[in-house]
Design a protein around this motif. Structure first.
Motif, PDB file in Angstrom:
ATOM      1  N   GLU A 218       0.840  -1.196   0.000  1.00 27.40           N
ATOM      2  CA  GLU A 218       0.000   0.000   0.000  1.00 27.40           C
ATOM      3  C   GLU A 218       0.874   1.245   0.000  1.00 27.40           C
ATOM      4  N   VAL A 219       0.608   2.168  -0.935  1.00 34.64           N
ATOM      5  CA  VAL A 219       1.362   3.413  -1.002  1.00 34.64           C
ATOM      6  C   VAL A 219       0.384   4.589  -1.015  1.00 34.64           C
ATOM      7  N   LEU A 220       0.914   5.770  -0.753  1.00 30.60           N
ATOM      8  CA  LEU A 220       0.115   6.985  -0.764  1.00 30.60           C
ATOM      9  C   LEU A 220       0.065   7.555  -2.177  1.00 30.60           C
ATOM     10  N   THR A 221      -1.073   8.116  -2.571  1.00 33.44           N
ATOM     11  CA  THR A 221      -1.208   8.719  -3.894  1.00 33.44           C
ATOM     12  C   THR A 221      -1.163  10.241  -3.782  1.00 33.44           C
ATOM     13  N   ASP A 222      -1.122  10.895  -4.918  1.00 34.40           N
ATOM     14  CA  ASP A 222      -1.129  12.358  -4.931  1.00 34.40           C
ATOM     15  C   ASP A 222      -2.456  12.912  -4.439  1.00 34.40           C
ATOM     16  N   ASP A 223      -3.503  12.093  -4.452  1.00 37.01           N
ATOM     17  CA  ASP A 223      -4.813  12.496  -3.933  1.00 37.01           C
ATOM     18  C   ASP A 223      -4.870  12.448  -2.417  1.00 37.01           C
ATOM     19  N   GLY A 224      -3.845  11.852  -1.783  1.00 41.43           N
ATOM     20  CA  GLY A 224      -3.862  11.704  -0.337  1.00 41.43           C
ATOM     21  C   GLY A 224      -4.539  10.426   0.128  1.00 41.43           C
ATOM     22  N   THR A 225      -4.911   9.561  -0.806  1.00 41.53           N
ATOM     23  CA  THR A 225      -5.501   8.268  -0.461  1.00 41.53           C
ATOM     24  C   THR A 225      -4.442   7.180  -0.620  1.00 41.53           C
ATOM     25  N   ARG A 226      -4.800   5.959  -0.230  1.00 46.13           N
ATOM     26  CA  ARG A 226      -3.859   4.849  -0.341  1.00 46.13           C
ATOM     27  C   ARG A 226      -4.330   3.878  -1.421  1.00 46.13           C
ATOM     28  N   THR A 227      -3.375   3.294  -2.121  1.00 47.28           N
ATOM     29  CA  THR A 227      -3.673   2.329  -3.163  1.00 47.28           C
ATOM     30  C   THR A 227      -2.649   1.212  -3.090  1.00 47.28           C
ATOM     31  N   THR A 228      -2.987   0.062  -3.668  1.00 40.70           N
ATOM     32  CA  THR A 228      -2.103  -1.095  -3.628  1.00 40.70           C
ATOM     33  C   THR A 228      -1.345  -1.231  -4.939  1.00 40.70           C
ATOM     34  N   VAL A 229      -0.032  -1.378  -4.829  1.00 38.50           N
ATOM     35  CA  VAL A 229       0.828  -1.595  -5.991  1.00 38.50           C
ATOM     36  C   VAL A 229       1.316  -3.039  -5.945  1.00 38.50           C
ATOM     37  N   HIS A 230       1.128  -3.763  -7.042  1.00 37.36           N
ATOM     38  CA  HIS A 230       1.518  -5.171  -7.100  1.00 37.36           C
ATOM     39  C   HIS A 230       2.866  -5.316  -7.792  1.00 37.36           C
ATOM     40  N   ALA A 231       3.789  -5.988  -7.110  1.00 37.97           N
ATOM     41  CA  ALA A 231       5.113  -6.325  -7.653  1.00 37.97           C
ATOM     42  C   ALA A 231       5.873  -5.091  -8.133  1.00 37.97           C
ATOM     43  N   GLY A 232       5.590  -3.961  -7.533  1.00 37.75           N
ATOM     44  CA  GLY A 232       6.356  -2.757  -7.856  1.00 37.75           C
ATOM     45  C   GLY A 232       6.067  -2.148  -9.212  1.00 37.75           C
ATOM     46  N   ARG A 233       4.974  -2.547  -9.850  1.00 33.54           N
ATOM     47  CA  ARG A 233       4.675  -2.053 -11.196  1.00 33.54           C
ATOM     48  C   ARG A 233       3.323  -1.358 -11.221  1.00 33.54           C
ATOM     49  N   VAL A 234       3.299  -0.158 -11.836  1.00 36.41           N
ATOM     50  CA  VAL A 234       2.064   0.605 -12.023  1.00 36.41           C
ATOM     51  C   VAL A 234       1.787   0.670 -13.513  1.00 36.41           C
ATOM     52  N   ARG A 235       0.603   0.219 -13.913  1.00 40.94           N
ATOM     53  CA  ARG A 235       0.239   0.217 -15.320  1.00 40.94           C
ATOM     54  C   ARG A 235      -1.203   0.690 -15.460  1.00 40.94           C
ATOM     55  N   CYS A 236      -1.416   1.667 -16.321  1.00 38.53           N
ATOM     56  CA  CYS A 236      -2.763   2.217 -16.469  1.00 38.53           C
ATOM     57  C   CYS A 236      -3.644   1.251 -17.256  1.00 38.53           C
ATOM     58  N   THR A 237      -4.922   1.283 -16.968  1.00 42.75           N
ATOM     59  CA  THR A 237      -5.902   0.562 -17.788  1.00 42.75           C
ATOM     60  C   THR A 237      -6.601   1.527 -18.747  1.00 42.75           C
ATOM     61  N   THR A 238      -6.619   2.810 -18.367  1.00 43.88           N
ATOM     62  CA  THR A 238      -7.157   3.874 -19.221  1.00 43.88           C
ATOM     63  C   THR A 238      -6.138   4.999 -19.247  1.00 43.88           C
ATOM     64  N   PHE A 239      -5.611   5.319 -20.425  1.00 42.26           N
ATOM     65  CA  PHE A 239      -4.590   6.366 -20.503  1.00 42.26           C
ATOM     66  C   PHE A 239      -5.192   7.695 -20.060  1.00 42.26           C
ATOM     67  N   PRO A 240      -4.485   8.434 -19.204  1.00 43.34           N
ATOM     68  CA  PRO A 240      -5.052   9.688 -18.680  1.00 43.34           C
ATOM     69  C   PRO A 240      -5.200  10.755 -19.753  1.00 43.34           C
ATOM     70  N   PHE A 241      -6.081  11.722 -19.479  1.00 46.41           N
ATOM     71  CA  PHE A 241      -6.143  12.917 -20.315  1.00 46.41           C
ATOM     72  C   PHE A 241      -5.026  13.829 -19.841  1.00 46.41           C
ATOM     73  N   MET A 242      -3.967  13.904 -20.617  1.00 43.53           N
ATOM     74  CA  MET A 242      -2.752  14.577 -20.196  1.00 43.53           C
ATOM     75  C   MET A 242      -2.538  15.852 -21.014  1.00 43.53           C
ATOM     76  N   VAL A 243      -2.368  16.967 -20.314  1.00 44.52           N
ATOM     77  CA  VAL A 243      -2.105  18.241 -20.964  1.00 44.52           C
ATOM     78  C   VAL A 243      -0.704  18.698 -20.596  1.00 44.52           C
ATOM     79  N   LEU A 244       0.144  18.871 -21.616  1.00 44.38           N
ATOM     80  CA  LEU A 244       1.472  19.433 -21.437  1.00 44.38           C
ATOM     81  C   LEU A 244       1.423  20.872 -21.925  1.00 44.38           C
ATOM     82  N   THR A 245       1.810  21.826 -21.088  1.00 39.62           N
ATOM     83  CA  THR A 245       1.747  23.221 -21.518  1.00 39.62           C
ATOM     84  C   THR A 245       3.149  23.771 -21.748  1.00 39.62           C
TER      85      THR A 245
END
Length: 343
Positions: A218-245
């Motif tokens: 369990e790790v802390l997220t930028d939202d301040g909530t906790r989430t579970t990371v399996h085997a040290g790998r984070v992989r999205c299921t839906t690519f975020p809407f990302m804005v680079l300015t």
């Protein structure tokens, strides 16, 4: 007539600070009320106060503010193709606001914001590991040496995902992430982003090393909530809407450009400015400040003035006595200085 000034420069202490009016809506840092936003993605909660400042406290009026067709098309292209949106334009053109407007309309929850500075690295956006904090805790546990002491804290207590890392967590709907002012970074960061943007995943080596004995952490997220990371790998299921300015202060490598949908944001026109003023200050401000709006729109070609300078001028001149026309004009001139004028 009431003197609008709080500070008078007389050198005599007084209690005039009590007359200071409420701040402009875009500078109101009051803590937002708690509670889930309707339609917010998994793991998000709370009202996005940053969005309220950027879009205006009367956010329903944003519905009347129609972006240009090319802006709408670029946003939809990024959504359909699951590609980042690279938005370039002058300071104050509304690049960051675009991310909040899209997130608000599509109910994507709080915008995850990663402000870029010259020292920013890819790891800052993905995650932080507090190795020093963990070492100190281990030393304290050893020093106590008491029988029956509490078990050592999990390594996850020392890992916090950054804005980009949080956006790449598995979710049913995309998160909105703003990588603000990418052109402020060093030369390496745009290239370092390539693999993450292409693969939609990253690893946390500190968690990979302990995966055999602690596969789910369990790790802390930028939202301040906790989430579970399996085997040290984070992989999205839906690519975020990302804005680079970008303020257009540098060129980016072709490898980054081909992975992005590019949008050059033009300065706001009259319809957009009026809607922006109404959203932040109300209908009266747009009517009473018509001369300042015309002055903003009538500037010489190539002169850079940001829309928030106009909002500042309109807000402050509302509080100056209307009879003091000279004071009002002087305030407007002070607040609407061209940004590209040599000093």
């Amino acid at each position: 007539m009431t003197d609008w000034r709080i500070y008078r420069g007389a050198g005599l202490p007084h209690d005039g600070i009590g007359r200071l009016p409420a701040p402009p809506p875009w500078r109101d840092f009051t803590v937002a009320e708690s509670g889930s936003e309707p339609g917010a993605p998994d793991g998000t909660s709370g009202v996005d106060q940053d969005a309220a400042r950027r879009l205006g406290v009367r956010r329903r009026l944003v519905e009347n503010h129609h972006p240009r067709p090319e802006e709408v098309e670029a946003v939809n292209a990024a959504l359909y193709l699951r590609r980042p949106l690279l938005v370039t334009g002058n300071p104050g053109a509304g690049k960051s606001t675009l991310a909040h407007a899209v997130a608000f309309e599509l109910q994507l929850g709080r915008v995850l914001r990663w402000p870029i500075v010259s020292r920013s690295t890819l790891l800052d956006g993905l995650y932080r590991y507090d190795a020093i904090g963990r070492l100190q805790d281990v030393q304290l546990e050893r020093a106590s040496g008491a029988a029956g002491a509490e078990e050592p804290r999990s390594i996850g207590a020392y890992v916090r995902l950054g804005p980009l890392g949080t956006a790449l967590l598995p979710s049913s709907t995309p998160r909105a992430v703003l990588v603000d002012e990418l052109d402020k970074s060093d030369l390496d960061l745009p290239n370092d982003l390539l693999n993450v943007l292409e693969e939609g995943e990253f690893t946390i080596p500190e968690l990979e090393r302990v995966a055999d004995r602690e596969p789910d952490v369990e790790v802390l997220t930028d939202d301040g909530t906790r989430t579970t990371v399996h085997a040290g790998r984070v992989r999205c299921t839906t690519f975020p809407f990302m804005v680079l300015t970008s303020n257009g202060e540098r060129d980016f490598p072709p490898a980054l450009l081909r992975r992005c949908i590019q949008l050059e944001l033009e300065p706001p026109g009259e319809e957009q400015l009026v809607a922006m003023v109404k959203a932040h200050l109300g209908d009266c401000a747009a009517t009473e400040g018509e001369d300042l709006i015309e002055q903003f729109l009538g500037r010489e070609p190539g002169v850079v003035i940001a829309a928030d300078q106009l909002l500042n001028a309109l807000f402050l001149t509302q509080h100056a006595p209307s009879a003091e026309r000279v004071t009002r004009d002087r305030l407007a001139e002070m607040l609407m200085q061209p940004l590209d004028r040599p000093r």
